[in-house]
Design a protein around this motif. Structure first.
Motif, PDB file in Angstrom:
ATOM      1  N   UNK A 102       0.858  -1.185   0.000  1.00 50.47           N
ATOM      2  CA  UNK A 102       0.000   0.000   0.000  1.00 50.47           C
ATOM      3  C   UNK A 102       0.900   1.241   0.000  1.00 50.47           C
ATOM      4  N   UNK A 103       0.835   2.103  -1.032  1.00 49.87           N
ATOM      5  CA  UNK A 103       1.747   3.257  -1.104  1.00 49.87           C
ATOM      6  C   UNK A 103       1.657   4.177   0.106  1.00 49.87           C
ATOM      7  N   UNK A 104       0.450   4.440   0.597  1.00 51.70           N
ATOM      8  CA  UNK A 104       0.286   5.312   1.770  1.00 51.70           C
ATOM      9  C   UNK A 104       0.914   4.676   2.995  1.00 51.70           C
ATOM     10  N   UNK A 105       0.677   3.380   3.169  1.00 53.16           N
ATOM     11  CA  UNK A 105       1.227   2.667   4.322  1.00 53.16           C
ATOM     12  C   UNK A 105       2.750   2.654   4.267  1.00 53.16           C
ATOM     13  N   UNK A 106       3.301   2.411   3.073  1.00 56.81           N
ATOM     14  CA  UNK A 106       4.762   2.387   2.910  1.00 56.81           C
ATOM     15  C   UNK A 106       5.359   3.757   3.221  1.00 56.81           C
ATOM     16  N   UNK A 107       4.697   4.815   2.779  1.00 57.83           N
ATOM     17  CA  UNK A 107       5.188   6.172   3.045  1.00 57.83           C
ATOM     18  C   UNK A 107       5.167   6.464   4.548  1.00 57.83           C
ATOM     19  N   UNK A 108       4.099   6.082   5.221  1.00 58.03           N
ATOM     20  CA  UNK A 108       3.990   6.326   6.660  1.00 58.03           C
ATOM     21  C   UNK A 108       5.021   5.510   7.440  1.00 58.03           C
ATOM     22  N   UNK A 109       5.257   4.275   7.002  1.00 56.72           N
ATOM     23  CA  UNK A 109       6.303   3.464   7.647  1.00 56.72           C
ATOM     24  C   UNK A 109       7.651   4.158   7.564  1.00 56.72           C
ATOM     25  N   UNK A 110       7.963   4.687   6.387  1.00 53.58           N
ATOM     26  CA  UNK A 110       9.248   5.345   6.196  1.00 53.58           C
ATOM     27  C   UNK A 110       9.364   6.588   7.072  1.00 53.58           C
ATOM     28  N   UNK A 111       8.265   7.333   7.245  1.00 59.05           N
ATOM     29  CA  UNK A 111       8.313   8.525   8.104  1.00 59.05           C
ATOM     30  C   UNK A 111       8.582   8.139   9.551  1.00 59.05           C
ATOM     31  N   UNK A 112       7.968   7.051  10.009  1.00 56.10           N
ATOM     32  CA  UNK A 112       8.206   6.586  11.377  1.00 56.10           C
ATOM     33  C   UNK A 112       9.664   6.161  11.542  1.00 56.10           C
ATOM     34  N   UNK A 113      10.183   5.391  10.589  1.00 60.64           N
ATOM     35  CA  UNK A 113      11.563   4.915  10.686  1.00 60.64           C
ATOM     36  C   UNK A 113      12.559   6.066  10.584  1.00 60.64           C
ATOM     37  N   UNK A 114      12.291   7.031   9.695  1.00 57.84           N
ATOM     38  CA  UNK A 114      13.181   8.183   9.563  1.00 57.84           C
ATOM     39  C   UNK A 114      13.159   9.033  10.832  1.00 57.84           C
ATOM     40  N   UNK A 115      11.998   9.199  11.437  1.00 61.68           N
ATOM     41  CA  UNK A 115      11.901   9.947  12.697  1.00 61.68           C
ATOM     42  C   UNK A 115      12.718   9.264  13.782  1.00 61.68           C
ATOM     43  N   UNK A 116      12.643   7.945  13.847  1.00 57.27           N
ATOM     44  CA  UNK A 116      13.420   7.198  14.848  1.00 57.27           C
ATOM     45  C   UNK A 116      14.920   7.306  14.578  1.00 57.27           C
ATOM     46  N   UNK A 117      15.307   7.331  13.302  1.00 54.53           N
ATOM     47  CA  UNK A 117      16.730   7.512  12.983  1.00 54.53           C
ATOM     48  C   UNK A 117      17.215   8.874  13.460  1.00 54.53           C
ATOM     49  N   UNK A 118      16.407   9.905  13.271  1.00 59.42           N
ATOM     50  CA  UNK A 118      16.800  11.245  13.727  1.00 59.42           C
ATOM     51  C   UNK A 118      16.891  11.306  15.246  1.00 59.42           C
TER      52      UNK A 118
END
Length: 329
Positions: free
Chosen positions: A288-304
């Motif tokens: 799901x493109x929306x789900x994949x985008x949201x997953x990436x935002x969560x992971x990127x936030x955790x990386x920061x």
């Protein structure tokens, strides 16, 4: 009467090309088959429709009335099928009104949500975040049926089956906090005897009112004195600041608490492993493109969050080194 299950739907594509070209050879070129194969397809089409479809005339092939009547409905059906098999439209964060449902604890509310909400506010201002109370068991059915997008928690509490997707967000370790003017814990360290002699405060959603430390102690035939058990961390820093309780909790949370109340962090004198914070989701949502985008935002936030914490730790370490040099003259 012809049943749908007995009809070869591929024949509708051949019908479309035959009606466009009114010529078997040219229709064969569009279907990427030989003229003889296309002739065979036309024969099958005639059998299934119980109609000649195309008839030879001195001017060439001419469609029957049945074929003409079918032309528009078949075209509509094929266009709808073509829409169905196309990949989903690209996700637009700027215009999406998706609701993001996360089953998690107040640990995530304090550590992850401030930064994640800020990011989504900039990139996807119309997305709504809905935090649900987690259950002890991973809500696999909720993940599959999509009322829950993600489950976020520590790996020691989640036991997802192998087919559930998981991504590690970051690690955390257990530490303890007490009030700065604690009467017995006056230094920056705590022995195991002091830990066991203290009166403890516990955050637990277990019906037994125990936690990971109690599991560790029980395996060794020991137990600690617990004076207060709470279901969440909301009031914890204020209670610890006004009592002699020892509260053991994840390091990242402890660092937030000392910013909110007059507390100090002490190492927990128990050899506990690092805990991995993991995000779980159902494989049905993988593409799901929306789900994949949201997953990436969560992971990127955790990386920061992890990078910022490492930077602060490095700055603090350098500051201590410089202070030590000055003290030495």
């Amino acid at each position: 009467m012809t049943e749908l299950r007995d009809f070869d739907l591929n024949l509708l594509v051949a019908f479309k090309y035959l009606m466009e070209e009114l010529n078997v050879s040219r229709a064969a070129q569009k279907m990427f088959v030989s003229p003889s194969a296309m002739s065979h397809v036309l024969q099958r089409l005639r059998q299934q429709l119980d109609d000649p479809v195309l008839v030879k005339t001195p001017q060439g092939m001419a469609p029957t009335q049945r074929a003409l009547d079918l032309l528009e409905p078949v075209d509509v059906v094929l266009r709808e099928v073509e829409k169905l098999i196309q990949p989903p439209e690209a996700f637009s964060a700027e215009t999406s009104r998706r609701r993001l449902v996360i089953a998690t604890t107040d640990y995530i509310e304090l550590i992850l949500l401030p930064s994640l909400t800020e990011t989504l506010g900039q990139l996807a201002p119309n997305i709504e975040i809905f935090i649900r109370e987690p259950h002890r068991k991973l809500p696999e059915r909720a993940l599959a049926e999509n009322p829950v997008d993600f489950m976020i928690g520590f790996d020691v509490n989640l036991t997802p089956p192998p087919h559930i997707r998981c991504e590690t967000l970051f690690d955390d370790r257990m530490t303890s906090v007490v009030r700065r003017d604690h009467p017995t814990l006056t230094g920056n360290d705590m022995t195991f005897d002091q830990f066991m002699a203290g009166n403890h405060m516990l955050i637990s959603r277990r019906e037994s009112g125990t936690g990971l430390i109690d599991d560790w102690l029980e395996q060794r035939g020991m137990s600690r004195k617990i004076g207060l058990i709470l279901p969440n961390f909301l009031s914890a820093p204020l209670i610890v600041a006004s009592t002699d309780h020892i509260l053991s909790l994840p390091q990242r949370l402890a660092e937030r608490f000392v910013e909110l109340a007059p507390l100090k962090i002490l190492p927990t004198p128990i050899d506990l492993p690092l805990y991995k914070l993991v995000m779980s989701w159902h494989p049905l949502q993988e593409k799901d493109p929306a789900h994949a985008w949201l997953r990436e935002q969560i992971m990127e936030t955790c990386r920061r969050i992890t990078q910022n914490r490492q930077t602060l730790a490095l700055v603090s370490e350098r500051g201590n080194v410089e202070k030590h040099r000055i003290d030495l003259g």
